[in-house]
Each structure stands twice: as structure tokens, then as C-alpha cells.
Scaffold this motif. Structure first.
Motif, PDB file in Angstrom:
ATOM      1  N   SER A  18      13.411  -6.501   7.011  1.00  0.00           N
ATOM      2  CA  SER A  18      13.498  -6.862   5.611  1.00  0.00           C
ATOM      3  C   SER A  18      14.699  -8.089   5.663  1.00  0.00           C
ATOM      4  CB  SER A  18      14.191  -5.729   4.797  1.00  0.00           C
ATOM      5  OG  SER A  18      15.539  -5.491   5.242  1.00  0.00           O
ATOM      6  N   VAL A  19      15.499  -8.188   6.399  1.00  0.00           N
ATOM      7  CA  VAL A  19      16.256  -9.507   6.583  1.00  0.00           C
ATOM      8  C   VAL A  19      15.628 -10.601   6.927  1.00  0.00           C
ATOM      9  CG1 VAL A  19      18.382 -10.411   7.848  1.00  0.00           C
ATOM     10  CG2 VAL A  19      18.144  -8.049   7.230  1.00  0.00           C
ATOM     11  N   LEU A  20      14.656 -10.563   7.882  1.00  0.00           N
ATOM     12  CA  LEU A  20      13.902 -11.719   8.481  1.00  0.00           C
ATOM     13  C   LEU A  20      12.914 -11.986   7.478  1.00  0.00           C
ATOM     14  CD1 LEU A  20      13.013 -10.074  11.888  1.00  0.00           C
ATOM     15  CD2 LEU A  20      14.638 -11.793  11.156  1.00  0.00           C
ATOM     16  N   THR A  21      12.234 -11.018   6.548  1.00  0.00           N
ATOM     17  CA  THR A  21      11.438 -11.513   5.671  1.00  0.00           C
ATOM     18  C   THR A  21      12.102 -12.155   4.435  1.00  0.00           C
ATOM     19  OG1 THR A  21       9.999  -9.777   6.015  1.00  0.00           O
ATOM     20  CG2 THR A  21       9.673 -10.505   4.245  1.00  0.00           C
ATOM     21  N   ALA A  22      13.347 -11.504   4.163  1.00  0.00           N
ATOM     22  CA  ALA A  22      14.200 -12.057   2.775  1.00  0.00           C
ATOM     23  C   ALA A  22      14.681 -13.883   3.364  1.00  0.00           C
ATOM     24  CB  ALA A  22      15.300 -11.294   2.522  1.00  0.00           C
TER      25      ALA A  22
ATOM     26  N   ASP B  86       0.698  -1.154  -0.097  1.00  0.00           N
ATOM     27  CA  ASP B  86      -0.040   0.102   0.105  1.00  0.00           C
ATOM     28  C   ASP B  86       0.911   1.430   0.095  1.00  0.00           C
ATOM     29  OD1 ASP B  86       0.674   0.101   2.454  1.00  0.00           O
ATOM     30  OD2 ASP B  86      -0.957   0.070   3.713  1.00  0.00           O
ATOM     31  N   GLY B  87       2.200   1.216  -0.027  1.00  0.00           N
ATOM     32  CA  GLY B  87       3.014   2.305  -0.503  1.00  0.00           C
ATOM     33  C   GLY B  87       3.645   2.781   1.035  1.00  0.00           C
ATOM     34  N   GLY B  88       3.500   1.959   2.037  1.00  0.00           N
ATOM     35  CA  GLY B  88       4.023   2.332   3.249  1.00  0.00           C
ATOM     36  C   GLY B  88       5.451   1.931   3.662  1.00  0.00           C
ATOM     37  N   VAL B  89       5.713   2.151   4.688  1.00  0.00           N
ATOM     38  CA  VAL B  89       7.270   1.700   5.050  1.00  0.00           C
ATOM     39  C   VAL B  89       7.109   0.212   5.778  1.00  0.00           C
ATOM     40  CG1 VAL B  89       8.904   2.303   6.700  1.00  0.00           C
ATOM     41  CG2 VAL B  89       7.794   3.942   5.342  1.00  0.00           C
ATOM     42  N   GLY B  90       7.902  -0.648   5.429  1.00  0.00           N
ATOM     43  CA  GLY B  90       8.045  -1.943   5.776  1.00  0.00           C
ATOM     44  C   GLY B  90       8.445  -3.007   4.640  1.00  0.00           C
ATOM     45  N   THR B  91       7.965  -4.209   4.948  1.00  0.00           N
ATOM     46  CA  THR B  91       8.527  -5.070   4.026  1.00  0.00           C
ATOM     47  C   THR B  91       7.481  -5.969   3.378  1.00  0.00           C
ATOM     48  OG1 THR B  91       9.389  -6.573   5.573  1.00  0.00           O
ATOM     49  CG2 THR B  91      10.938  -5.329   4.481  1.00  0.00           C
ATOM     50  N   SER B  92       7.487  -6.446   2.344  1.00  0.00           N
ATOM     51  CA  SER B  92       6.202  -7.261   1.873  1.00  0.00           C
ATOM     52  C   SER B  92       6.771  -8.625   1.156  1.00  0.00           C
ATOM     53  CB  SER B  92       5.608  -6.495   0.784  1.00  0.00           C
ATOM     54  OG  SER B  92       4.687  -7.028  -0.036  1.00  0.00           O
ATOM     55  N   LEU B  93       6.355  -9.612   1.692  1.00  0.00           N
ATOM     56  CA  LEU B  93       6.715 -10.968   1.114  1.00  0.00           C
ATOM     57  C   LEU B  93       6.425 -11.066  -0.217  1.00  0.00           C
ATOM     58  CD1 LEU B  93       8.430 -13.608   1.742  1.00  0.00           C
ATOM     59  CD2 LEU B  93       5.910 -14.617   2.559  1.00  0.00           C
ATOM     60  N   ASP B  94       5.087 -10.654  -0.572  1.00  0.00           N
ATOM     61  CA  ASP B  94       4.587 -10.546  -1.824  1.00  0.00           C
ATOM     62  C   ASP B  94       5.377  -9.839  -3.043  1.00  0.00           C
ATOM     63  OD1 ASP B  94       2.615 -12.469  -1.278  1.00  0.00           O
ATOM     64  OD2 ASP B  94       1.285 -10.729  -0.943  1.00  0.00           O
TER      65      ASP B  94
END
Length: 127
Positions: A71-75, A39-47
């Protein structure tokens, strides 16, 4: 060719860093940005990371270069030994080293090693 995905908390940061990396490594470099949330916010997205990974994956492997924290955890959720690796490197320097090495046709392990070497490069000499 090994692909590179820049994973950042900000879409702008990821996109601008990817543009810089392409400018240095060449337009043929397989570099994709995955920044912020859907949605354009700050954070990370798995998708978003998965889409970027798919965009640069030509079968030779992909290096994920995260900025920090989540971002490290999601990656790491997408890591697959021998196919998708997460680089523990300085964001810009590591991405550039990885992309230049990948552009030279190096295999995944060498691209990751080049990115990791960026941790040891000093910007100022001791003298």
C-alpha cells in the motif's frame, strides 16, 4: 480543506478506520477509504486509491495514509509534491492527527507534520 485517504490491504480495515477518524475529527472531515482490491480481495488497487483521492481533493492537497508494504508502494505512485503526499505514520494515530489538523483549516504541510508527529506520541508513560 486538505483531504485524507486511508490506504489499506483490507476494504473493511480502511472503511472502519475512516469511520473512526470521522467520528473523532468530525463529519466534515474529508476522509476516504481505499482498501483491498477491486474484486474484494486483500491487497491494494491503484484505481481505488485514485478514486478516493479524487473524492476528497478540493484543491488544498491530499495526504495518503497507507497501512504497510504494497500500500505504501502503490500510494507513492500517486505522490505529487505540494499536492499529494504520502505520510509515513502509524495508520490510525496518523490518520486522526491529519484529519483533526485538516479540519482546523491547516495547509498540506501542517497536516502532514501533524500526522508525522503521531509517531512520537507514547501510549504509556515511562513511570
Amino acid at each position: 480543506m486538505v483531504g485524507i485517504v486511508l490506504v489499506a490491504h483490507s476494504a473493511g480495515l480502511a472503511e472502519e478506520a475512516a469511520a473512526l477518524v470521522r467520528g473523532i475529527a468530525g463529519t466534515g472531515a474529508l476522509v476516504a477509504a481505499a482498501g483491498g482490491t477491486e474484486d474484494g480481495g486483500v491487497g491494494t488497487s491503484l484505481d481505488l486509491i485514485e478514486r478516493a483521492l479524487t473524492a476528497v481533493d478540493q484543491g488544498d492537497g491530499v495526504v495518503l495514509v497507507p497501512d504497510l508494504g504494497s500500500s505504501v508502494l502503490t500510494a507513492r505512485l500517486l505522490a505529487e509534491p505540494g499536492r499529494v503526499v504520502v505520510a509515513d505514520v502509524p495508520f490510525v494515530e496518523g490518520a486522526i492527527a491529519a484529519a483533526v489538523t485538516a479540519g482546523a483549516g491547516a495547509p498540506l504541510a501542517a497536516v502532514l507534520a501533524a500526522a508525522e508527529e503521531a509517531r512520537t506520541i507514547r501510549k504509556l508513560s515511562d513511570s
